[in-house]
Design a protein around this motif. Structure first.
Motif, PDB file in Angstrom:
ATOM      1  N   GLY A 117       2.788  -1.368  -6.764  1.00 33.48           N
ATOM      2  CA  GLY A 117       3.758  -1.685  -5.735  1.00 33.48           C
ATOM      3  C   GLY A 117       3.728  -0.690  -4.590  1.00 33.48           C
ATOM      4  O   GLY A 117       2.676  -0.152  -4.241  1.00 33.48           O
ATOM      5  N   ILE A 118       4.901  -0.415  -4.044  1.00 31.49           N
ATOM      6  CA  ILE A 118       4.985   0.471  -2.884  1.00 31.49           C
ATOM      7  C   ILE A 118       4.426   1.854  -3.199  1.00 31.49           C
ATOM      8  O   ILE A 118       3.749   2.478  -2.367  1.00 31.49           O
ATOM      9  N   ALA A 119       4.670   2.340  -4.420  1.00 35.25           N
ATOM     10  CA  ALA A 119       4.217   3.681  -4.776  1.00 35.25           C
ATOM     11  C   ALA A 119       2.704   3.820  -4.714  1.00 35.25           C
ATOM     12  O   ALA A 119       2.176   4.907  -4.465  1.00 35.25           O
ATOM     13  N   ALA A 120       1.982   2.727  -4.936  1.00 36.45           N
ATOM     14  CA  ALA A 120       0.514   2.788  -4.914  1.00 36.45           C
ATOM     15  C   ALA A 120      -0.027   3.080  -3.522  1.00 36.45           C
ATOM     16  O   ALA A 120      -1.190   3.478  -3.376  1.00 36.45           O
ATOM     17  N   MET A 121       0.801   2.904  -2.507  1.00 32.39           N
ATOM     18  CA  MET A 121       0.352   3.202  -1.153  1.00 32.39           C
ATOM     19  C   MET A 121       0.063   4.694  -0.968  1.00 32.39           C
ATOM     20  O   MET A 121      -0.723   5.064  -0.085  1.00 32.39           O
ATOM     21  N   VAL A 122       0.685   5.545  -1.787  1.00 30.77           N
ATOM     22  CA  VAL A 122       0.504   6.990  -1.620  1.00 30.77           C
ATOM     23  C   VAL A 122      -0.926   7.421  -1.950  1.00 30.77           C
ATOM     24  O   VAL A 122      -1.613   8.010  -1.104  1.00 30.77           O
ATOM     25  N   PRO A 123      -1.443   7.163  -3.170  1.00 34.77           N
ATOM     26  CA  PRO A 123      -2.828   7.578  -3.429  1.00 34.77           C
ATOM     27  C   PRO A 123      -3.846   6.793  -2.614  1.00 34.77           C
ATOM     28  O   PRO A 123      -4.914   7.328  -2.288  1.00 34.77           O
ATOM     29  N   VAL A 124      -3.541   5.544  -2.275  1.00 36.52           N
ATOM     30  CA  VAL A 124      -4.457   4.761  -1.439  1.00 36.52           C
ATOM     31  C   VAL A 124      -4.561   5.396  -0.055  1.00 36.52           C
ATOM     32  O   VAL A 124      -5.661   5.609   0.477  1.00 36.52           O
ATOM     33  N   ALA A 125      -3.406   5.725   0.525  1.00 37.84           N
ATOM     34  CA  ALA A 125      -3.421   6.385   1.836  1.00 37.84           C
ATOM     35  C   ALA A 125      -4.088   7.748   1.742  1.00 37.84           C
ATOM     36  O   ALA A 125      -4.843   8.156   2.644  1.00 37.84           O
ATOM     37  N   GLY A 126      -3.831   8.467   0.634  1.00 37.00           N
ATOM     38  CA  GLY A 126      -4.450   9.775   0.470  1.00 37.00           C
ATOM     39  C   GLY A 126      -5.968   9.689   0.417  1.00 37.00           C
ATOM     40  O   GLY A 126      -6.673  10.480   1.067  1.00 37.00           O
ATOM     41  N   THR A 127      -6.494   8.738  -0.319  1.00 35.65           N
ATOM     42  CA  THR A 127      -7.950   8.557  -0.400  1.00 35.65           C
ATOM     43  C   THR A 127      -8.524   8.215   0.964  1.00 35.65           C
ATOM     44  O   THR A 127      -9.569   8.754   1.374  1.00 35.65           O
ATOM     45  N   ALA A 128      -7.856   7.311   1.659  1.00 37.10           N
ATOM     46  CA  ALA A 128      -8.324   6.931   2.996  1.00 37.10           C
ATOM     47  C   ALA A 128      -8.346   8.132   3.936  1.00 37.10           C
ATOM     48  O   ALA A 128      -9.292   8.308   4.715  1.00 37.10           O
ATOM     49  N   LEU A 129      -7.326   8.985   3.863  1.00 37.76           N
ATOM     50  CA  LEU A 129      -7.270  10.155   4.741  1.00 37.76           C
ATOM     51  C   LEU A 129      -8.386  11.152   4.434  1.00 37.76           C
ATOM     52  O   LEU A 129      -8.943  11.777   5.341  1.00 37.76           O
ATOM     53  N   VAL A 130      -8.710  11.309   3.144  1.00 38.57           N
ATOM     54  CA  VAL A 130      -9.816  12.208   2.799  1.00 38.57           C
ATOM     55  C   VAL A 130     -11.120  11.704   3.406  1.00 38.57           C
ATOM     56  O   VAL A 130     -11.904  12.475   3.974  1.00 38.57           O
ATOM     57  N   ILE A 131     -11.350  10.396   3.323  1.00 35.81           N
ATOM     58  CA  ILE A 131     -12.579   9.826   3.898  1.00 35.81           C
ATOM     59  C   ILE A 131     -12.556   9.935   5.420  1.00 35.81           C
ATOM     60  O   ILE A 131     -13.562  10.291   6.054  1.00 35.81           O
ATOM     61  N   VAL A 132     -11.402   9.671   6.012  1.00 36.84           N
ATOM     62  CA  VAL A 132     -11.261   9.771   7.466  1.00 36.84           C
ATOM     63  C   VAL A 132     -11.561  11.193   7.931  1.00 36.84           C
ATOM     64  O   VAL A 132     -12.299  11.419   8.904  1.00 36.84           O
ATOM     65  N   GLY A 133     -10.984  12.177   7.240  1.00 42.24           N
ATOM     66  CA  GLY A 133     -11.197  13.564   7.641  1.00 42.24           C
ATOM     67  C   GLY A 133     -12.640  13.987   7.552  1.00 42.24           C
ATOM     68  O   GLY A 133     -13.108  14.827   8.335  1.00 42.24           O
TER      69      GLY A 133
END
Length: 752
Positions: free
Chosen positions: A289-305
């Motif tokens: 649910g909503i909580a899953a957005m946290v690690p998903v966003a975190g993974t995306a940010l690591v790749i973005v960086g």
């Protein structure tokens, strides 16, 4: 098969700012290492890492990024997607190693598990090989009849199934969006298709947001709230995570031009979100649910960086050689660690934390061997690089072997001996069996006995004044343990232990039961449709298990039974817990049933039982007194309208590891000695008995002296298999106990 993507200028990039050449992203490989290590440590049983399962979410984002990047490169260099090439690469990369693990798992299951488990494990292996097992686990997660099914040795294949389904549809989605965007561009350009501008990456990203990411995210949040057990496994609730990685790939050109410091800060923030989730998320967190957005966003940010700071910050940390090595081995590690944990449990029993950690560490060996001698040689074979069709064929052949392995195990596990035939034995007034016809298994009377009340000249014969339906059953003495092997009811163990889980009351096939998460109230009628005495059977599966006996009694006595059941739901105003959460669905269902029973569907008697023994109290804790109060509340409201209540005891808990039917299947020659265990009162019995004492119109029947003679439970009683899933008795055993139940029940039901 090659599918062209519009328009016809393949050399023109989809977006400006694309890096000039592709580079190996060591930070992404390090992310894979973090993901697989989180999952492995979590599966080893480290409680501090309560959210280690979020490693799967990290994998999804990474997979979406990598696959979309590959597709974009092919489109930008050739103007088309060669589907055979794409599927061939995926097949030779993934299917051989997976097929090997599934075959090894099949052999281990055959050697280490009970015959009873072979069919279920075979089904799981079959579904895993076909990459649809996530849907099977979703269905099983809400199947109350699957409560005895232990953790599957291929449970981890659910996420691989989601990814394989993604790999099949994703290139088609990209092609479809490019076609649609190109078609719109051609319509807007009067010069025609040849002059149409190429769809830009931002347009494709907008299309993916609209078609995949946003709808999937909304569905995931909604469905997780509604049916969390199913939502965890199914593909539609996970597509947005893979789509998030795809959006990062589409933004590569812009992201690579950001400042190094900005990229490093984003990557650090992302890594913190991922690791923080692993420690703060728990198994009770609604997921995905909503909580899953946290690690998903975190993974995306690591790749973005990593685009703008490839040699600094987390990218440098994740690019360390040990992490890159583990990341390269991550697929094999993921495949092997979980089955090895299950193999150990099958052989030695429940794992300790130390054992779990040792086993996941040891899984590096088969993972490396698989990678070195299976994955890598096939992946880099020259012949497979030159022929995508051959590569696809090789991968599918490995899949075919694993399919056959699962099918064989399933079929061997489904081969049961012929069911026993009734011997004509029935209960007698002394508690010992006496001979009679097949039809007298439930009545306890011998029609050939001239002194029998139902005999040819008996006062209550069909030609007598009242007929047999009005005769009160005679008292019976409970059986002795010594009689468990005497005068069997059947000439062979019935049901066959291999089919124990299928020996359930008919109401399941009739879909009369409301599932754990289901909100609706269902009512089914049994017995005499014209019966004047109406009996409502209400509660969870613990009262439902007695339906074969109750149907038999109703047919003999001319009762109409109205059946209301919801899995894991006692008929009480109190709030019970399920998976440590308030079972509000049960409260709502019970209230609706009460409204029916005190309104348009008033019965003469309510029969109930329950497994639960505690409920929430006003102080926020859980107590037995709160559940008793909930029973008394409802039963008192029924009493006000003249409806009495009969509560049946909860059946005792069975032996574990093996279960009674596994023990009977594996040790048929020593079942009387090896497959017995001390009886308890049943988890739910005490609050039911306590509530009956407080309501004048309520009664309590203890059937456990019949279920477990002289305080000892047996897996097989007079050739009747006693238990199926959990602490439920088989439908056959319930039928056999119809006469003893009638002796206890009929005087209470027909007392007026």
């Amino acid at each position: 098969m090659s599918v062209a993507t519009p328009p016809s200028r393949p050399t023109r990039p989809l977006a400006q700012g694309e890096p000039r050449r592709a580079r190996f992203r060591t930070d992404v490989e390090g992310l894979r290492a973090i993901a697989v290590l989180l999952v492995m440590i979590y599966h080893a049983g480290v409680s501090e890492l309560s959210g280690g399962f979020i490693g799967v979410d990290v994998f999804f984002v990474v997979s979406g990024f990598v696959i979309t990047t590959q597709l974009l490169r092919e489109i930008e260099s050739t103007g088309r997607v060669n589907l055979i090439d794409f599927y061939g690469r995926r097949a030779k990369r993934l299917l051989p190693a997976a097929g090997l693990v599934l075959v090894v798992t099949t052999v281990a299951a055959w050697l280490l598990t009970s015959r009873v488990q072979w069919q279920v494990i075979g089904q799981d292996i079959l579904a895993a090989a076909a990459y649809v097992v996530n849907w099977q686990f979703a269905a099983r997660s809400v199947d109350y009849l699957a409560e005895d099914v232990g953790p599957s040795p291929v449970l981890h294949f659910w996420s691989l199934a989601v990814e394989e389904q993604f790999y099949i549809i994703w290139p088609l989605v990209i092609i479809g969006l490019l076609w649609f965007l190109g078609r719109g561009a051609r319509r807007a350009d009067p010069a025609g298709a040849s002059a149409a501008p190429v769809p830009q990456r931002r347009h494709l990203a907008a299309g993916l947001l609209a078609v995949i990411v946003v709808p999937s995210l909304v569905f995931a949040i909604t469905y997780t709230w509604w049916r969390p057990s199913e939502a965890f496994f199914i593909t539609p609730t996970r597509l947005w995570e893979l789509g998030a990685g795809a959006l990062v790939a589409l933004a590569a050109g812009v992201l690579s031009s950001w400042r190094r410091r900005t990229g490093a800060l984003l990557a650090w923030a992302g890594l913190l979100l991922v690791l923080g989730s692993a420690f703060l998320v728990t198994s009770s967190t609604p997921w995905p649910g909503i909580a899953a957005m946290v690690p998903v966003a975190g993974t995306a940010l690591v790749i973005v960086g990593g685009f703008s700071s490839p040699d600094a910050g987390p990218a440098r940390l994740l690019g360390l050689r040990p992490l890159v090595w583990v990341g390269g081995l991550s697929y094999s590690l993921y495949l092997w660690h979980w089955p090895l944990l299950r193999f150990w449990e099958w052989r030695f029993g429940e794992l300790s934390l130390t054992e779990g950690l040792i086993i996941v560490a040891a899984s590096f060996l088969p993972a490396w061997l698989s990678y070195r001698f299976v994955e890598s040689p096939i992946r880099h074979a020259r012949s497979l690089r030159e022929s995508s069709r051959y590569a696809l064929s090789v991968g599918l052949n490995f899949t075919a072997v694993s399919l056959i392995a699962g099918l064989v195990l399933m079929q061997v596990g489904s081969i049961a001996t012929a069911g026993g035939q009734p011997t004509g034995v029935n209960w007698s007034t002394s508690g010992n069996p006496s001979s009679g016809s097949d039809e007298d298994l439930r009545t306890g009377e011998d029609p050939d006995d001239p002194d029998s009340p139902d005999g040819p000249d008996g006062p209550d014969s069909p030609d007598g004044p009242g007929g047999p339906d009005e005769e009160t059953p005679q008292p019976l003495e409970p059986p002795t343990l010594a009689s468990a092997q005497d005068e069997p009811f059947f000439d062979a163990v019935t049901p066959d232990p291999l089919l124990a889980t299928e020996d359930v009351p008919a109401y399941y096939d009739l879909e009369c039961d409301t599932t754990v998460a289901g909100p609706e109230v269902r009512m089914c009628e049994f017995g005499d449709p014209d019966g004047e005495l109406v009996v409502a059977v209400v509660g969870d599966s613990k009262v439902g298990q007695w339906m074969p006996a109750l149907e038999s009694i109703a047919a003999d006595r001319g009762w109409l039974i109205r059946f209301y059941s919801k899995s894991a739901c006692p008929f009480s105003s109190a709030t019970t817990l399920i998976d440590d959460e308030p079972n509000t669905s049960c409260v709502n269902w019970s209230q609706q049933v009460l409204e029916r029973l005190t309104g348009p569907e008033v019965p003469d008697v309510v029969i109930t039982s329950a497994l639960r023994n505690k409920a929430q109290d006003p102080a926020g804790g859980t107590t037995q007194a709160a559940l008793v109060e909930g029973f008394v509340d409802y039963w008192s409201q029924l009493a006000e309208q003249g409806t009495s209540v009969v509560a049946l005891s909860d059946t005792p808990q069975p032996m574990e590891d093996p279960t009674p039917y596994e023990c009977a299947a594996d040790r048929p020659d020593e079942v009387a000695q090896a497959c017995t265990w001390p009886s308890d009162d049943g988890i739910g019995s005490e609050p039911l008995a306590a509530a009956a004492e407080q309501v004048e119109t309520a009664s309590y029947i203890d059937m456990n002296r019949w279920v477990c003679p002289e305080g000892t439970c047996v897996a097989v009683y007079r050739n009747v298999l006693t238990y199926r899933q959990g602490s439920h008795i088989t439908a056959t055993f319930a039928e056999v106990l119809a006469e003893p139940l009638a002796v206890e029940l009929v005087p209470l039901v027909e007392q007026d």
